[in-house]
Design a protein around this motif. Sequence first.
Motif, short mmCIF file in Angstrom:
data_model
loop_
_atom_site.label_atom_id
_atom_site.label_comp_id
_atom_site.label_asym_id
_atom_site.label_seq_id
_atom_site.Cartn_x
_atom_site.Cartn_y
_atom_site.Cartn_z
N LYS A 111 0.67 -1.25 -0.05
CA LYS A 111 0.07 0.08 -0.08
C LYS A 111 0.94 1.23 -0.08
N THR A 112 2.29 1.22 0.54
CA THR A 112 3.04 2.49 0.49
C THR A 112 3.44 2.83 -0.91
N PHE A 113 3.22 2.14 -1.66
CA PHE A 113 3.83 2.31 -3.12
C PHE A 113 2.68 2.95 -4.05
N SER A 114 1.85 3.49 -3.61
CA SER A 114 0.69 3.98 -4.29
C SER A 114 1.21 4.91 -5.41
N LYS A 115 1.61 5.71 -5.25
CA LYS A 115 1.91 6.86 -6.38
C LYS A 115 2.82 5.71 -7.53
N ASN A 386 11.48 13.68 15.21
CA ASN A 386 12.30 14.38 14.18
C ASN A 386 12.90 13.31 13.51
N PHE A 387 12.71 13.08 12.03
CA PHE A 387 13.35 12.15 11.26
C PHE A 387 13.93 12.64 10.07
N ILE A 388 15.30 12.04 9.46
CA ILE A 388 15.89 12.48 8.14
C ILE A 388 15.73 11.30 7.33
N ILE A 389 15.28 11.18 6.23
CA ILE A 389 14.66 10.11 5.38
C ILE A 389 16.12 10.07 4.24
N LYS A 390 16.48 9.40 4.04
CA LYS A 390 17.72 8.70 2.84
C LYS A 390 17.05 7.59 2.18
N ALA A 391 17.19 7.46 0.95
CA ALA A 391 16.59 6.45 0.06
C ALA A 391 17.60 6.25 -1.12
N ASP A 392 17.47 4.79 -1.90
CA ASP A 392 18.10 4.72 -2.83
C ASP A 392 17.40 5.48 -4.16
N THR A 393 16.36 5.60 -4.23
CA THR A 393 15.52 6.16 -5.37
C THR A 393 14.59 7.14 -4.88
N GLN A 394 14.09 7.87 -5.83
CA GLN A 394 13.10 8.80 -5.73
C GLN A 394 11.73 8.10 -5.40
N GLY A 395 11.43 7.23 -6.03
CA GLY A 395 10.40 6.34 -5.87
C GLY A 395 10.12 5.86 -4.30
N SER A 396 11.25 5.26 -4.00
CA SER A 396 11.42 4.67 -2.54
C SER A 396 11.18 5.88 -1.33
N LEU A 397 11.82 6.95 -1.95
CA LEU A 397 11.72 8.13 -0.95
C LEU A 397 10.45 8.78 -0.55
N GLU A 398 9.63 8.89 -1.83
CA GLU A 398 8.40 9.11 -1.56
C GLU A 398 7.43 8.24 -0.87
N ALA A 399 7.67 6.81 -1.11
CA ALA A 399 6.83 5.74 -0.39
C ALA A 399 7.25 5.72 1.11
N VAL A 400 8.61 6.10 1.62
CA VAL A 400 8.77 6.21 2.93
C VAL A 400 8.03 7.44 3.33
N VAL A 469 13.19 -3.40 4.04
CA VAL A 469 11.73 -4.05 3.93
C VAL A 469 10.92 -2.81 4.46
N ILE A 470 10.18 -2.49 3.79
CA ILE A 470 9.36 -1.14 3.98
C ILE A 470 8.70 -1.36 5.16
N TYR A 471 7.90 -2.54 5.55
CA TYR A 471 6.98 -2.63 6.62
C TYR A 471 7.65 -2.58 7.74
N LYS A 472 9.17 -2.83 7.86
CA LYS A 472 9.86 -3.06 8.98
C LYS A 472 10.16 -1.70 9.58
N LEU A 473 10.61 -0.79 8.57
CA LEU A 473 10.82 0.66 8.66
C LEU A 473 9.57 1.39 9.43
N ILE A 474 8.42 1.08 8.92
CA ILE A 474 7.18 1.58 9.41
C ILE A 474 7.08 1.02 10.88
N ASP A 475 7.24 -0.46 11.12
CA ASP A 475 7.19 -0.88 12.52
C ASP A 475 8.03 -0.21 13.46
#
Length: 592
Positions: A111-115, A386-400, A469-475
């Motif tokens: 569900k987090t990769f809707s875009k 507070n959080f700072i988000i870093k990701a491998d791609t723009q798509g991953s970044l927007e999902a997080v 794994v995205i859901y582990k980050l969310i957890d």
Amino acid sequence: MLYLKPLLLKCNTSICTTLYTSPTRLLPSSVKRFTHIIKRPPIVSILGHVDHGKTTLLDNLIKNYQIQNRITPETTITSTEFGGITQKISTFSLHLKNNLNITILDTPGHKTFSKMRKRNTQIPDILLLLVSIQDGILTQTVETINHLSSIIQEANENDENPPNVIVVVTKLDLIKDSNERNKKLNKIKNDLLNYNIVIEEFGGDIQFIPISSITGFGMNDLIDSMVALTDILQLDSDLDSPIKADVIETSVNNKIGGKIVNVLVKQGNIKQGSILIGSQSGAWCKVRRILSNSPQSRSIDDKQEIIPIGGPSQVVSTLGWKNLDVIVGEQIIGLRNESDAKKLSKEILKNIENENVNNNTSTNNNTLETSDSDSEIVKPKTKKINFIIKADTQGSLEAVIDSIRNFGNDEVRTCIVAYSVGQPTINDKKLAEITNSTILCFNLDNSNSIKPDSKPNENEKIKIKYYNVIYKLIDDVTEILTENLPQHYETKILATLTIKEVFNYKQRNSTYLKIAGCKVLNGKIMHNSNVKIIRDDEEIYKGKVKSLKHGKDDVTELNKGNECGLVLDDFDDFLANDIIEAFEDVPLPKTL
């Protein structure tokens, strides 16, 4: 030139007018004659709910490709995916049959990769909508159908061709009984009608193909359907026409030249030296290098193959982009020279700035401004984490970001201080120190983490967490927020006593001590219990037992039915018939 039409209508400069009225005037003279027509491969998107068999289907198609081309099968995609789910767009170029090549886009179903799913509904010629026979139509299936409905409506309004849909029912091997299988298939067919998806059996034009990617059942039917659709669609492309492409993904790799933009070529040929510009961002580049984006072409050490040209229906990685951030999903066009690119980029940025001023929004892509709706959600007493988000791609970044932005409740809530693609930097570290932020890294290699400053502070503790794994980050974010919730308690009554009589006990210093003579009505009173006194239904005291006696003896506890003498801390205004309740405050579990 539909890609830039909305922008060009706003511009008054000569370059914008030329692009809209006579686009070929801004192209090299060698590409003004549109004569080199070829059949291009169809673009196929695989979409559906998480765990409905998208990647397993792709594994089957790749295996079929390997068998036809006598290639030794390698590790399956499914076995290499972290958490067993797709978390990024994967692209594959495959040969099916009858000399048909296809370009496949595999899209995450979580569900987090809707875009990502929405964008991949807009791109393809053929869309495979996967539905598990076990689960039927679920949330992300409906989401894809809704995206598709909007795209079909828009295509009809613009006299364009929408994607051709094939409904693929997966996992038939899990339903052994033929009667149960047919019953579930019929239910899916009828449920699709609720979303205006009318299959051929019911008089519509959408194919409905049951398959098992494990046993291979129905796979030939699916391949034949894609081949037949491609013949009907007559997908032609002019290699000498102006370049048009869609941005699939962006990333950063300093080892091979910094910013990488993966594009799906729709028209023309991208070559080294091609001038490209983003229609939304104004970012532009003179292509320095082109890399194949298909996993089949990668070397043993996972390096991408350098290729001379990127043609229609190919997904290629382009290098040479300037500092401005390319937007995933935006359209790319080719221009004649760098001068024209700079002029058009300036106009695009000017329009963006004017729109941002009118809408009172920020142009900074690396920090998040709080919108009006955010201000309504976050109350003054809400604790921000507070959080700072870093990701491998723009798509991953927007999902997080979409997953954790404004996550929480009235007591505690996430606050994204900054975000960007690529490994954490020294500046990220400094910002984390200043803002007390945790750095969350998604799909990044922690072997390339922040290197210490020349004079590190031994006492500083920068929290950097890595996830694949995205859901582990969310957890984990949920756990961090939960830990920061204030502790709430539930009062549990341990005993109830009534005061029968009040005694005045003369002490050695000739002062009098008031003792409440009580009877324990229920429960158990302890010598150190917390107690409260209720008089006329109102609480008049809350404190601790100072002394507990049974007769003349000090005791540690007394049960129901016993009589006792009580002395309390800082209170002796006892009255007969007062109620005394012994209690304890039990901490409640912290939950968001």
